[in-house]
Design an enzyme around this catalytic site. Structure first.
Site, PDB file in Angstrom:
ATOM      1  N   ASP A 197       0.855  -1.186   0.000  1.00 48.37           N
ATOM      2  CA  ASP A 197       0.000   0.000   0.000  1.00 48.37           C
ATOM      3  C   ASP A 197       0.897   1.244   0.000  1.00 48.37           C
ATOM      4  OD1 ASP A 197      -2.900   1.122   0.478  1.00 48.37           O
ATOM      5  OD2 ASP A 197      -1.711   1.994   2.108  1.00 48.37           O
ATOM      6  N   TYR A 239      -1.559  11.593   1.820  1.00 50.00           N
ATOM      7  CA  TYR A 239      -2.398  11.817   0.639  1.00 50.00           C
ATOM      8  C   TYR A 239      -2.394  13.287   0.233  1.00 50.00           C
ATOM      9  CZ  TYR A 239      -4.261   7.122   1.384  1.00 50.00           C
ATOM     10  OH  TYR A 239      -4.395   5.757   1.529  1.00 50.00           O
ATOM     11  N   HIS A 261      -6.986  -6.424  -0.636  1.00 53.29           N
ATOM     12  CA  HIS A 261      -5.914  -5.445  -0.443  1.00 53.29           C
ATOM     13  C   HIS A 261      -4.994  -5.876   0.701  1.00 53.29           C
ATOM     14  CE1 HIS A 261      -4.082  -1.466  -0.682  1.00 53.29           C
ATOM     15  NE2 HIS A 261      -4.144  -1.415   0.632  1.00 53.29           N
TER      16      HIS A 261
END
Length: 306
Positions: free
Chosen positions: A106, A213, A268
């Site tokens: 990730d 982010y 994931h």
């Protein structure tokens, strides 16, 4: 240094921040750096740390900056991708090594790609788990409406305060979050959930994690993304709720020495969904040091930390 079972813990000063680091395995073994993703911490590698260490590797799994017990710089600029990559390069040097196998899942995978691009001499081998190559991800955003829909949360994360508020409200149900997006819900125990709640509840942690982010959108890396020539393994759980399988296609023009392994029944959270398979893939790709256990012997049966 403190210890828990097979794992010891260090606080290391690298690149201007203090990183809390889990370490295991012989100090003389080949160095493997394990980088976790969002919203996890070193504990994401609970199934892989002991068997890798017993196979003879020196394994280092940091809480990346902003997470759990590591420092949490104030401000979005403290989470630029170039800085995150520099943290890893300095962490390798702090272990007294020139090179390491860098493994990332990730966000840890995003950082691992950047380490290989910015510090190619530091990376002996590269392993990526469910983290797209930057150019492949841009391609999928442009051509695949499903990927655009799955990535809408990134726009939400650009807002001030609201993402932190929403995640804080979710904390009592963090087990349901992981179990609901996993193909093996039993892989996330109540104890696991409590550890994640504690890590996410530390002062400043939510803002720091979301700043990854925010910085990715606001600040581009200093240099253009080059071809990655190091030997690379990409492990991909195909039932990922956030990333489309198209991110694994047509990568050899950017990563010529690449092997892709797709796990059709993994989500994931691939290290938890298929812990033995992932561990065996890692050991096979790394090439276990001489006179150590075979991959199947080293991995155990759904091995995890106490």
């Amino acid at each position: 240094m403190t210890r828990s079972g097979e794992v010891a813990f260090q606080d290391l000063q690298v690149n201007g921040v203090r990183l809390h680091v889990a370490v295991a395995g012989p100090t003389s073994g080949p160095l493997v750096v394990l980088l976790h993703g969002f919203p996890e911490f070193w504990y994401a590698w609970r199934h892989q740390l002991p068997p890798l260490a017993r196979a003879g590797y020196r394994v280092v799994a940091p809480d990346m900056r902003g997470y759990d017990l590591s420092d949490k710089p104030v401000g979005v600029e403290g989470y630029k991708l170039d800085l995150l990559a520099s943290d890893v390069a300095e962490l390798v040097r702090a272990q007294g090594r020139e090179r390491a196998v860098v493994v990332g899942h990730d966000w840890g995978g995003v950082v691992a790609w950047q380490v290989a691009a910015s510090f190619p001499n530091v990376v002996a081998k590269l392993v990526i788990l469910n983290a797209p190559h930057p150019k492949a991800f841009r391609r999928e955003l442009a051509r695949n409406p499903r990927q655009r829909r799955k990535s809408r949360y990134v726009a939400l994360f650009q807002l001030p305060f609201l993402p932190e508020f929403l995640i804080r409200r979710m904390l009592p149900n963090v087990a349901e979050f992981f179990r609901g997006t996993s193909t093996r819900p039993e892989g996330f125990t109540d104890e696991d959930a409590q550890r994640y709640r504690e890590a996410l509840s530390r002062p400043g942690a939510l803002t720091a994690m979301i700043n990854y982010y925010r910085a990715l959108v606001r600040f581009r890396p200093v240099s253009a993304f080059p071809r990655i020539d190091v030997s690379t393994l990409l492990i991909w759980g195909e039932k990922d709720v956030a990333l489309e399988p198209g991110n694994t296609e047509d990568l050899h023009k950017w990563v010529p020495n690449l092997r892709v392994v797709r796990l059709p029944m993994a989500s994931h959270w691939v290290m938890s969904d298929e812990p033995v398979r992932v561990t065996n893939l890692l050991l096979d790709f790394l090439g276990a040091p001489a006179s150590t256990a075979s991959p199947a012997e080293a991995s155990g049966d759904n091995e995890m930390l106490p």
